[in-house]
Design an enzyme around this catalytic site. Structure first.
Site, mmCIF file in Angstrom:
data_model
loop_
_atom_site.group_PDB
_atom_site.id
_atom_site.type_symbol
_atom_site.label_atom_id
_atom_site.label_comp_id
_atom_site.label_asym_id
_atom_site.label_seq_id
_atom_site.Cartn_x
_atom_site.Cartn_y
_atom_site.Cartn_z
ATOM 1 N N SER A 180 0.853 -1.193 0.000
ATOM 2 C CA SER A 180 0.000 0.000 0.000
ATOM 3 C C SER A 180 0.879 1.230 0.000
ATOM 4 O O SER A 180 2.053 1.186 0.429
ATOM 5 C CB SER A 180 -0.880 0.006 1.251
ATOM 6 O OG SER A 180 -1.572 1.231 1.392
ATOM 7 N N TYR A 232 -2.734 -0.466 10.581
ATOM 8 C CA TYR A 232 -2.849 -0.995 9.219
ATOM 9 C C TYR A 232 -1.603 -0.651 8.410
ATOM 10 O O TYR A 232 -1.007 -1.507 7.746
ATOM 11 C CB TYR A 232 -4.091 -0.413 8.535
ATOM 12 C CG TYR A 232 -4.114 -0.635 7.042
ATOM 13 C CD1 TYR A 232 -4.455 -1.869 6.504
ATOM 14 C CD2 TYR A 232 -3.771 0.410 6.167
ATOM 15 C CE1 TYR A 232 -4.453 -2.065 5.122
ATOM 16 C CE2 TYR A 232 -3.775 0.217 4.795
ATOM 17 C CZ TYR A 232 -4.114 -1.021 4.280
ATOM 18 O OH TYR A 232 -4.100 -1.220 2.922
#
Length: 227
Positions: free
Chosen positions: A139, A151
């Site tokens: 990501s 995350y």
């Protein structure tokens, strides 16, 4: 260079990025092996893509034995594996370290880290035989510091693992690509915003890396919305 048909194993294939990638790969002349927890969604996707192009085995990517069965069945069906895309992942509903939910953290670590490791461990012996390609979804959050983002920390792991794995695979002429998208318009996020990337954008990045000349190891593709 004439494109060579490749067999690609995809986790998290029943929706979002995984589903879009399966569609684009088949459209581009490749074969896909699909796995996710939802058997119904996988069967519907296989019906759409055609049995001659797609094969599916329902499995929980966080369960090593289930994932092993999916990889084994893929080899039985296709006889080889040219690429694997470790795409399954999830986020959490509450950001921050103090406010976060440890149970959600455990689930997220299971899918964002353990499932990635399981997928690599199980597919690498087959990829070694084909001098194949391992791809993973990290990501943009794994490339920068974001306040209180657990995350993001899991995606930092994915990013670092992908870079290390590329060096490991280089020893036998294998390739590893880390895909780093910004926010993508998938069920992963609650809000539907026009300024996000679309799953097809990420699928195109996967196809680009897979189709690159074998001498070209595309180590990373970093995608952000243009506006």
């Amino acid at each position: 260079m004439t494109m060579q048909e490749k067999t690609v194993f995809i986790t998290g294939a029943s929706s979002g990025i995984g589903k879009a990638t399966a569609r684009l790969l088949v459209k581009s002349g490749h074969k896909v092996a699909l796995t996710a927890r939802s058997k119904d969604k996988l069967e519907a996707l296989v019906n759409e893509l055609g049995n001659e192009n797609a094969f599916a085995v329902a499995a929980d990517a966080t369960n090593f034995d289930e994932l092993k069965n999916a990889v084994d069945k893929t080899i039985e069906h296709y006889g080889k594996l040219d690429a694997a895309f470790a795409n399954a992942g999830k986020g959490v509903s509450k950001a921050g370290t103090e406010e976060g939910d440890p149970d959600e953290w455990a689930q997220m670590i299971d899918i964002n880290i353990n499932a990635l490791l399981w997928t690599a461990k199980l597919t690498l012996p087959h990829l070694r035989k084909s001098q194949g390609h391992f791809l993973l979804t990290s990501s943009a959050a794994g490339r920068t510091s974001i306040k209180g983002s657990i995350y993001g920390a899991t995606k930092w792991f994915a990013y670092g693992f992908g870079r290390n794995l590329a060096e490991e695979m280089k020893e036998w002429k294998g390739r590893c690509t880390t895909i780093c998208p910004g926010m993508v318009n998938t069920p992963f996020f609650d809000e539907d915003k026009e300024d996000k990337l679309q799953p097809d954008d990420v699928a195109e990045a996967v196809l680009y890396a897979i189709n690159a000349n074998p001498r070209n190891s595309v180590r990373e593709v970093y995608l952000m919305p243009a506006y």
